[in-house]
Design an enzyme around this catalytic site. Structure first.
Site, PDB file in Angstrom:
ATOM      1  N   CYS A   1       0.815  -1.217   0.000  1.00 16.96           N
ATOM      2  CA  CYS A   1       0.000   0.000   0.000  1.00 16.96           C
ATOM      3  C   CYS A   1       0.850   1.268   0.000  1.00 16.96           C
ATOM      4  O   CYS A   1       0.446   2.299  -0.553  1.00 16.96           O
ATOM      5  CB  CYS A   1      -0.947  -0.005   1.200  1.00 16.96           C
ATOM      6  SG  CYS A   1      -0.103  -0.099   2.808  1.00 16.96           S
ATOM      7  N   GLU A   2       2.028   1.206   0.594  1.00 19.42           N
ATOM      8  CA  GLU A   2       2.899   2.382   0.610  1.00 19.42           C
ATOM      9  C   GLU A   2       3.500   2.631  -0.771  1.00 19.42           C
ATOM     10  O   GLU A   2       3.645   3.782  -1.198  1.00 19.42           O
ATOM     11  CB  GLU A   2       4.001   2.206   1.655  1.00 19.42           C
ATOM     12  CG  GLU A   2       4.774   3.476   1.944  1.00 19.42           C
ATOM     13  CD  GLU A   2       5.729   3.340   3.115  1.00 19.42           C
ATOM     14  OE1 GLU A   2       6.363   4.346   3.471  1.00 19.42           O
ATOM     15  OE2 GLU A   2       5.843   2.225   3.683  1.00 19.42           O
TER      16      GLU A   2
END
Length: 226
Positions: free
Chosen positions: A157-158
């Site tokens: 997700c980062e």
């Protein structure tokens, strides 16, 4: 033996980020907590949001109208095609199983569902990146909605939010993990520990290819890597 136990405890603590005596780490965590407690200005479309989720930090892109786009693992699409069930709030159990199965999607949730009861940090990742945010961050996120390749270390997700906001996928969490792993591999005590464990396995299970080869190859590889 005491030194060996101390070494093992130290490395396990590093892996799980229990850096109790690292003042810089403690200070950074305290700053983050203070920022979470400080009332934030109204959210803007394209802001990067982050919240603590299980043992990691979860990231998303604010789209406006109380909506957040985020890349999140979910096991439910593997088990059912019921859209109503899949669109429900992703629990930590679903997240962890999806992470193991490497099934994930970029989806849009409400701000409350994204936060999952945690306080939200806004644009904290800007301090890590040296490049200014790109225009149309939210549009880039919206174009990626749907099934998405997932890897805990290389496509999480980062990576998703940094790609959308800066045009370059990067994960501070992955970098920190790799640094810890590198420090363990390069520590020569790791060679001794792996050698001792190999000898114990040979003594306990007997001399066989499955015990002898790892006993030789693993310490040798660690020695060369260090």
């Amino acid at each position: 033996m005491l030194q060996l136990l101390t070494f093992l405890e130290e490395k396990v603590s590093l892996l799980f980020k229990f850096k109790l005596f690292d003042s810089s780490w403690l200070e950074s965590r305290q700053r983050e907590r203070a920022e979470r407690r400080t009332p934030s200005p109204p959210l803007r479309r394209g802001d990067v949001l982050e919240v603590p989720r299980s043992i990691f930090t979860h990231f998303g892109i604010y789209l406006g109208d109380n909506k957040v786009a985020h890349l999140i693992p979910d096991i439910l699409p593997v088990l059912t095609s019921n859209d109503k069930l899949i669109s429900s709030v992703i629990t930590n159990e679903r997240l962890i199983l999806g992470c193991i199965y490497r099934c994930a999607m970029v989806r849009v949730d409400t701000l409350e569902d994204f936060a999952y009861g945690a306080s939200i940090l806004v644009n904290h990742v800007d301090k890590m990146m040296k490049t200014p945010p790109l225009p149309d961050v939210a549009k880039r996120a919206e174009k990626l909605i749907g099934a998405f390749p997932y890897s805990l270390l290389w496509s999480n997700c980062e990576h998703f939010v940094t790609y959308c906001r800066y045009g370059a996928a990067r994960s501070r969490q992955t970098e920190q993990f790799c640094e810890v792993l590198k420090s363990i591999i390069r520590d020569q005590r790791t060679v001794i520990v792996s050698g001792l464990l190999g000898i114990i396995s040979v003594v306990y299970f007997g001399i066989a290819p499955l015990t002898t080869l790892p006993t030789i190859l693993i310490p040798f590889t660690l020695w060369m890597a260090g």
